[in-house]
Motif scaffolding. Structure first.
Motif, short mmCIF file in Angstrom:
data_model
loop_
_atom_site.label_atom_id
_atom_site.label_comp_id
_atom_site.label_asym_id
_atom_site.label_seq_id
_atom_site.Cartn_x
_atom_site.Cartn_y
_atom_site.Cartn_z
N HIS A 24 -17.60 -14.92 -20.30
CA HIS A 24 -18.46 -16.09 -20.43
C HIS A 24 -18.74 -16.70 -19.07
O HIS A 24 -19.81 -17.29 -18.84
CB HIS A 24 -17.80 -17.13 -21.34
N GLN A 25 -17.82 -16.54 -18.13
CA GLN A 25 -17.99 -17.13 -16.81
C GLN A 25 -19.18 -16.53 -16.08
O GLN A 25 -19.91 -17.24 -15.38
CB GLN A 25 -16.72 -16.95 -15.98
N GLU A 26 -19.40 -15.22 -16.22
CA GLU A 26 -20.55 -14.61 -15.53
C GLU A 26 -21.85 -15.16 -16.09
O GLU A 26 -22.85 -15.29 -15.37
CB GLU A 26 -20.51 -13.09 -15.63
N VAL A 27 -21.86 -15.49 -17.38
CA VAL A 27 -23.04 -16.11 -17.99
C VAL A 27 -23.30 -17.46 -17.34
O VAL A 27 -24.43 -17.77 -16.93
CB VAL A 27 -22.85 -16.27 -19.51
N LEU A 28 -22.25 -18.28 -17.24
CA LEU A 28 -22.39 -19.61 -16.64
C LEU A 28 -22.81 -19.51 -15.17
O LEU A 28 -23.64 -20.30 -14.70
CB LEU A 28 -21.08 -20.38 -16.77
N ASP A 29 -22.24 -18.56 -14.45
CA ASP A 29 -22.55 -18.43 -13.02
C ASP A 29 -24.02 -18.09 -12.80
O ASP A 29 -24.69 -18.68 -11.95
CB ASP A 29 -21.67 -17.34 -12.40
N LEU A 30 -24.56 -17.15 -13.58
CA LEU A 30 -25.95 -16.77 -13.36
C LEU A 30 -26.90 -17.88 -13.84
O LEU A 30 -27.94 -18.11 -13.23
CB LEU A 30 -26.28 -15.45 -14.06
#
Length: 265
Positions: free
Chosen positions: A221-227
């Motif tokens: 989920h963190q990669e989603v938030l980062d992008l």
């Protein structure tokens, strides 16, 4: 004056881009809804902002009160909705960082109530979904994207899954065979409910990663938030610059396909 709403999905929680904003609490037959009302220009065009997952992203996709949200927007007079969504890509032509203006969907949700029409005095109602996403809104947004050089694709099939888990590689392979382009967890039943109430609805799907089995690594989920954070500036600019161009009378079929205007204002 055309009232427009923005539904903020994952990573889109900030309403500070609205001037003269105020909080509204709308009581609906399905529960209360909190909405921010404001404006984006000196003409005072009303814009409403709704956090799909709550202010602190505390509501998972399968528990969002979709009927209350759409009913509330209709009740305050909204006619057009731009909804944001974080999605995974099944299509290598739609890489991370691009915005897909979806034109079709495949529904693989399981436990959600996806209609306002449940028999009774209204009888059995079948709503046309030939063009589920408003072609006029998509055209306006796409023109703004092209003018500003934003990587935006006009058209794509949104695969809606139940969540909150990510999909398996086997599911992704099946979705690709069925014609899916991006996968997410929220556009259905939002798009259906909006059409039932005669609202124009468009999804700005920001691709945050390749889906499972296509991505070279495990999903987080963190990669989603980062992008989402990396692309928030141009996503907001795309919305803000499109809003004034959506004030004209509607020439699409969206409002004509509503069988019964429930919850009208």
């Amino acid at each position: 004056m055309m009232k427009i709403a923005v539904i903020g999905g994952t990573g889109v929680y900030d309403s500070s881009w609205l001037a003269s904003s105020q909080e509204l609490r709308v009581e609906t037959p399905y529960g209360p809804v909190e909405i921010i009302q404001g404006q984006v220009n000196q003409k005072g065009d009303a814009v409403y902002f709704l956090n799909r997952h709550g202010t602190h992203h505390q509501i998972p996709p399968h528990l969002v009160n979709y009927r209350a949200n759409i009913w509330a927007l209709k009740h305050v007079g909204v006619e057009r909705i731009m909804a944001t969504a974080a999605v995974g890509s099944l299509n290598v032509a739609m890489p991370p960082g691009s915005v897909v203006l979806c034109d079709q969907f495949l529904d693989f949700t399981k436990s959600r109530v996806s209609t306002f029409f449940e028999g009774g005095p209204q009888g059995v109602v079948h709503t046309d979904m030939t063009e589920p996403y408003c072609p006029h809104i998509r055209k306006v947004i796409y023109q703004q994207a092209v003018t500003r050089g934003y990587p935006t694709i006009n058209g794509g099939c949104y695969v809606a899954t139940e969540g909150p888990r990510f999909e398996t590689p086997a599911e992704i392979r099946a979705f690709r065979l069925l014609g899916g382009d991006v996968v997410g967890m929220t556009s259905v039943p939002e798009v259906i409910l909006a059409r039932e109430l005669g609202l124009c609805y468009s999804t700005l799907a920001l691709v945050t990663n390749y889906a499972a089995g296509i991505s070279p690594h495990h999903l987080t989920h963190q990669e989603v938030l980062d992008l989402m954070a990396q692309n928030m500036t141009y996503l907001k600019q795309l919305i803000v610059t499109s809003i004034p161009l959506l004030q004209s009378e509607r020439d699409c079929y969206c409002h004509n396909s509503a069988d019964t205007p429930l919850g009208g204002s």
